[in-house]
Design an enzyme around this catalytic site. Structure first.
Site, PDB file in Angstrom:
ATOM      1  N   VAL A 168       0.726  -1.017  -0.025  1.00 45.57           N
ATOM      2  CA  VAL A 168      -0.063  -0.051   0.104  1.00 45.57           C
ATOM      3  C   VAL A 168       0.890   1.310   0.092  1.00 45.57           C
ATOM      4  O   VAL A 168       0.534   2.106  -0.833  1.00 45.57           O
ATOM      5  CB  VAL A 168      -0.950  -0.211   1.212  1.00 45.57           C
ATOM      6  CG1 VAL A 168      -1.721   1.163   1.277  1.00 45.57           C
ATOM      7  CG2 VAL A 168      -1.847  -1.241   1.101  1.00 45.57           C
ATOM      8  N   ASP A 169       1.884   1.419   0.832  1.00 38.96           N
ATOM      9  CA  ASP A 169       2.825   2.653   0.776  1.00 38.96           C
ATOM     10  C   ASP A 169       3.501   2.545  -0.383  1.00 38.96           C
ATOM     11  O   ASP A 169       3.677   3.948  -1.042  1.00 38.96           O
ATOM     12  CB  ASP A 169       3.843   1.956   1.809  1.00 38.96           C
ATOM     13  CG  ASP A 169       3.522   2.761   3.320  1.00 38.96           C
ATOM     14  OD1 ASP A 169       3.346   3.991   3.402  1.00 38.96           O
ATOM     15  OD2 ASP A 169       3.355   2.038   4.209  1.00 38.96           O
ATOM     16  N   GLN A 170       3.977   1.425  -1.129  1.00 38.63           N
ATOM     17  CA  GLN A 170       4.663   1.517  -2.323  1.00 38.63           C
ATOM     18  C   GLN A 170       3.837   2.033  -3.594  1.00 38.63           C
ATOM     19  O   GLN A 170       4.365   2.697  -4.109  1.00 38.63           O
ATOM     20  CB  GLN A 170       5.426   0.039  -2.560  1.00 38.63           C
ATOM     21  CG  GLN A 170       6.526  -0.002  -1.533  1.00 38.63           C
ATOM     22  CD  GLN A 170       7.382  -1.115  -1.922  1.00 38.63           C
ATOM     23  OE1 GLN A 170       7.872  -1.953  -1.061  1.00 38.63           O
ATOM     24  NE2 GLN A 170       7.588  -1.461  -3.302  1.00 38.63           N
TER      25      GLN A 170
END
Length: 396
Positions: A168-170
């Site tokens: 999700v962060d990436q």
């Protein structure tokens, strides 16, 4: 590789999504100045697997290349004054603090836009800058849980499962960098800056746009996760990962007829005229039993001959010898700022056949503090006084 030559970015980012987005833009040639607190940003002081290399967190090694480091106390009036002077000559400000934090510091969008009307002010948050969730911590695992991603991952007979990377962060990092590039392009036409916002919650949904759109429009979803061996609730049999005699194989979309030929199975050929989705459990059961009878290497030639979409399941150790990754030069080696030999994953795109270079390995905290402030008119004596007064930090 200087596609963004002349673009100056101030990155007030920490954790992963923000620093990674800033690194993407730095790889493309932007002058990215990582503005960090005197004690260093979170990703410099915390590491996945608690692993540091010659004093550098692997998180910093993963997200810190091609950036200059400026260490400044944003609660010190001299530090704030220096930042505002930098803003006047910058194209982009990036920040991923909790909503309202930059405004409390005197560095909110309205304040900085008054200093530099052409400024692109790019914000990444967990859930958006407004709304009932705006103050919640936006952390990858929590977003996987809340967005349905964990519920839709794993076996039907198992528990909800988180993906084994901070995806999700990436993904948010990619959206963050993309939105900044779009705003920069728009400014070339209008001359105007703007506020750009992305959030991890919507990034988590965007990762699921295909199955979520199917569900929103009435696609049958009998179970949150697929039956044993099937990769997802929306997949036909035997789409998924299955054990062989010595490992695992991924089998993608394939007709029962083609599978019957590849696996030499008369039982599979009986499903030639059958919908693979409605009979997915039966098809998957037959494939799973058959694949266990040979090794992964033994199955590869027949699957290739039958043009079945397939792949052996590889672990990280396999990636180092993967011929395609070696051909693409995916793993880069360099000497760290601490003098250690380090390896990094290269920028994931090519431009005229070239991958952006590592111009600067991840730098020590405050390594360019003097350099950056000198460029905007601060003299050496003035900088020394600010360092002595704890408004600035320098590499030691």
């Amino acid at each position: 590789m200087n596609l963004l030559d002349g673009v100056k970015i101030l990155s007030f980012n920490h954790y992963l999504a923000g620093p990674l987005a800033a690194q993407t833009l730095a790889d493309l040639g932007a002058d990215v100045i990582a503005v960090e607190p005197i004690e260093g940003a979170f990703q410099r002081n915390w590491a996945v697997a608690n692993h540091f290399v010659a004093g550098d967190s692997v998180n910093h090694l993963a997200t810190g290349r091609n950036k200059r480091s400026l260490a400044v106390d944003l609660k010190h009036p001299d530090g704030i004054a220096a930042v505002k002077k930098l803003v006047a000559t910058s194209d982009v400000v990036m920040e991923n603090f909790r909503p309202g934090t930059m405004a409390k510091l005197g560095l909110g969008y309205d304040t900085l836009k008054a200093i530099n009307p052409g400024l692109i002010y790019a914000v990444a948050t967990g859930f958006g800058s407004e709304g009932p969730y705006k103050d919640r911590p936006g952390q990858d695992l929590l977003l996987q849980a809340m967005s349905g991603l964990a519920m839709r991952t794993g076996r039907a007979d198992g528990e909800p499962t988180a993906v084994g990377a901070v995806i999700v962060d990436q993904h948010a990092a990619s959206l963050y960098a993309m939105s900044i590039l779009a705003a920069l392009f728009a400014r070339t036409k209008t001359g105007k800056g703007q506020l750009v916002e992305v959030n991890l919650y919507q990034a988590a949904l965007d990762l699921q746009v295909e199955p979520l759109t199917a569900w929103l429009n009435g696609a049958p979803s009998p179970t949150p996760r697929g039956p044993a061996g099937i990769a997802a609730w929306f997949s036909p049999g035997p789409y998924g990962i299955h054990a062989t005699a010595d490992g695992h194989l991924a089998i993608s979309m394939a007709t029962p007829k083609a599978l019957g030929v590849a696996l030499d199975s008369e039982e599979l050929k009986q499903f030639c005229d059958t919908d693979s989705f409605s009979k997915r459990e039966e098809i998957t059961r037959i494939v799973a039993i058959r694949l266990k009878q040979k090794s992964t290497a033994d199955w590869l030639p027949s699957l290739e001959a039958a043009r079945i979409w397939h792949a052996p399941v590889q672990d990280y150790r396999d990636l180092e010898s993967d011929p395609q990754l070696n051909h693409l030069g995916v793993f880069k080696s360099a000497e760290s700022a601490g003098g250690a030999s380090i390896r990094m994953v290269a920028h994931p795109a090519r431009y005229d056949g070239r991958t952006p270079e590592v111009r600067l390995v991840p730098q020590r905290l405050g390594a360019q503090t003097r350099e950056v402030l000198g460029e905007i008119g601060y003299g050496a004596t003035e900088i020394d006084a600010m360092i002595a007064g704890k408004a600035l930090g320098v590499a030691r």
